[in-house]
Design a protein around this motif. Structure first.
Motif, PDB file in Angstrom:
ATOM      1  N   SER A 222     -23.907  46.672   1.138  1.00  0.00           N
ATOM      2  CA  SER A 222     -24.023  46.570  -0.262  1.00  0.00           C
ATOM      3  C   SER A 222     -25.569  46.797  -0.599  1.00  0.00           C
ATOM      4  N   LEU A 223     -25.648  46.982  -2.013  1.00  0.00           N
ATOM      5  CA  LEU A 223     -27.227  47.005  -2.513  1.00  0.00           C
ATOM      6  C   LEU A 223     -27.101  46.130  -3.538  1.00  0.00           C
ATOM      7  N   ARG A 224     -28.326  45.407  -3.756  1.00  0.00           N
ATOM      8  CA  ARG A 224     -28.551  44.586  -4.994  1.00  0.00           C
ATOM      9  C   ARG A 224     -29.912  44.546  -5.132  1.00  0.00           C
ATOM     10  N   ARG A 225     -30.314  44.122  -6.310  1.00  0.00           N
ATOM     11  CA  ARG A 225     -31.480  44.026  -6.995  1.00  0.00           C
ATOM     12  C   ARG A 225     -32.317  43.135  -5.935  1.00  0.00           C
ATOM     13  N   MET A 226     -33.534  43.609  -5.439  1.00  0.00           N
ATOM     14  CA  MET A 226     -34.331  42.935  -4.358  1.00  0.00           C
ATOM     15  C   MET A 226     -34.974  41.673  -4.895  1.00  0.00           C
TER      16      MET A 226
ATOM     17  N   LEU B  16     -22.356  52.793   5.986  1.00  0.00           N
ATOM     18  CA  LEU B  16     -21.705  53.249   4.983  1.00  0.00           C
ATOM     19  C   LEU B  16     -21.952  52.568   3.463  1.00  0.00           C
ATOM     20  N   PRO B  17     -22.948  52.740   2.600  1.00  0.00           N
ATOM     21  CA  PRO B  17     -23.183  51.861   1.618  1.00  0.00           C
ATOM     22  C   PRO B  17     -21.830  51.674   0.502  1.00  0.00           C
ATOM     23  N   ASN B  18     -21.684  50.557  -0.013  1.00  0.00           N
ATOM     24  CA  ASN B  18     -20.437  50.741  -1.021  1.00  0.00           C
ATOM     25  C   ASN B  18     -21.246  50.639  -2.309  1.00  0.00           C
ATOM     26  N   THR B  19     -20.320  50.622  -3.459  1.00  0.00           N
ATOM     27  CA  THR B  19     -20.814  50.470  -4.865  1.00  0.00           C
ATOM     28  C   THR B  19     -20.582  49.220  -5.459  1.00  0.00           C
ATOM     29  N   SER B  20     -20.211  48.200  -4.632  1.00  0.00           N
ATOM     30  CA  SER B  20     -19.833  46.940  -5.138  1.00  0.00           C
ATOM     31  C   SER B  20     -20.691  46.421  -6.335  1.00  0.00           C
ATOM     32  N   GLY B  21     -20.114  46.027  -7.151  1.00  0.00           N
ATOM     33  CA  GLY B  21     -20.949  45.550  -8.218  1.00  0.00           C
ATOM     34  C   GLY B  21     -21.090  46.618  -9.606  1.00  0.00           C
ATOM     35  N   ALA B  22     -20.369  47.642  -9.257  1.00  0.00           N
ATOM     36  CA  ALA B  22     -20.317  48.825 -10.291  1.00  0.00           C
ATOM     37  C   ALA B  22     -18.879  48.337 -11.219  1.00  0.00           C
TER      38      ALA B  22
END
Lengths: 258, 65
Positions: free
Chosen positions: A43-47, A68-74
């Protein structure tokens, strides 16, 4: 056992894995190694600017994992496209697991926003792997706009309820011309085996491996289950019927005693 | 230079994205940056100049399913 092709990439393992919820990076790496999975989600999040976070990227890359990055949080298509573009920069991959769930309680994927985002991401050159409800119509639409696979859910994320959506998964599998990856809700190796037996091309497992008391052993259990299920599917399962059908020849030698 | 970083006011010495990253002492692996909601490709970090009050977001990759 045959290998799996997605967007020209060959996978020898049909077990995809998530990296969330592990107690430590080491537990995660041990579990993933035992599972022999070749693709992991991130996942990605604000640093977090104040704290240094555990770097899990390096060991995953060293292991040769496909990321495989996901768009979780969108919560909308617009946010998901933005997340995918960020992920492409962060992880240097144009593959994305598209997931849009506006409701935090059940984390049900929003099919309409997912279809809109998928269309746009495909135009931008992404390999889109959409996480969706087990909706055969939506899966077909996603295939038609160019998704390289579909990822219908078995049951809600992290619920361990297995293939609650089985009848619909079977329709999706029958109709689909792109690989079908059963994602979410797979709580036990038997769920994974069942998904493979009914013809899924792969499964994605996270919670069940990550929260096990022995994540490495559970990783191996899932590997074996996925392989067993796939082999059974490729071998051809027998039909179910109510009436018995003898496996030994029905001779009358016992009758000869009377 | 005073910017807004991940929605908080932030002051740093320099004027490019690279100056900012050096000051933050963060690994450049697995991160992505957006300025005013536009993703900035890694190849441009060295030369991208920030302005006073630029809205900068830095994202990092973390574990997830």
């Amino acid at each position: 056992m045959s290998s799996l092709l997605i967007a020209g990439h060959e996978f020898h393992s049909r077990l995809f894995t998530g990296t969330g919820k592990y107690a430590s990076a080491q537990a995660m790496m041990d579990s993933l190694a035992a599972s022999e999975s070749e693709l992991v989600t991130l996942s990605l999040r604000r640093m977090d600017l104040k704290n240094q976070t555990d770097n899990i990227l390096l060991p995953l890359q060293r292991q040769g994992m496909k990321l495989l990055p996901n768009t979780s949080g969108a919560r909308t298509a617009k946010e998901a496209v933005f997340a995918a573009e960020l992920a492409r920069e962060a992880l240097e991959t144009h593959w994305v697991k598209l997931e849009i769930h506006p409701d935090p309680r059940y984390l049900m994927p929003d099919g309409m926003e997912t279809l809109l985002a998928a269309e746009e991401l495909i135009k931008k050159g992404f390999v889109v792997m959409p996480y969706v409800h087990a909706d055969p119509v939506l899966c077909k639409r996603l295939e038609e706009v160019g998704c390289q696979c579909v990822m219908p859910l078995g049951s809600p994320i992290g619920s361990n309820m297995g293939l609650a959506s089985r009848p619909f998964l079977e329709i999706i599998i029958e109709q689909s011309r792109v690989p079908v990856i059963v994602d979410a809700g797979i709580g036990a190796p038997s769920d994974a085996a069942l998904a493979m037996e009914i013809g899924a091309d792969a499964v994605l497992v996270n919670t069940a491996m990550a929260v096990a008391k022995q994540p490495a052993q559970m990783g191996k259990a899932f590997k074996l289950a996925v392989e067993a299920g796939r082999m059974a599917y490729e071998s051809g399962l027998g039909e179910k019927r109510l009436q018995a059908n003898a496996t030994s020849p029905l001779t009358d030698f016992i009758g000869a005693l009377s | 230079m005073k910017i807004v970083l991940n929605e908080e006011p932030y002051e740093f010495v320099g004027n490019t994205l690279e100056d900012l990253l050096l000051e933050l002492e963060k690994s450049q692996q697995g991160i992505a940056i957006a300025i005013n909601q536009q993703v900035v490709p890694k190849s441009l970090w060295r030369t991208t100049k920030l302005n006073e009050q630029s809205q900068v977001f830095i994202f990092e990759s973390i574990a997830g399913g």
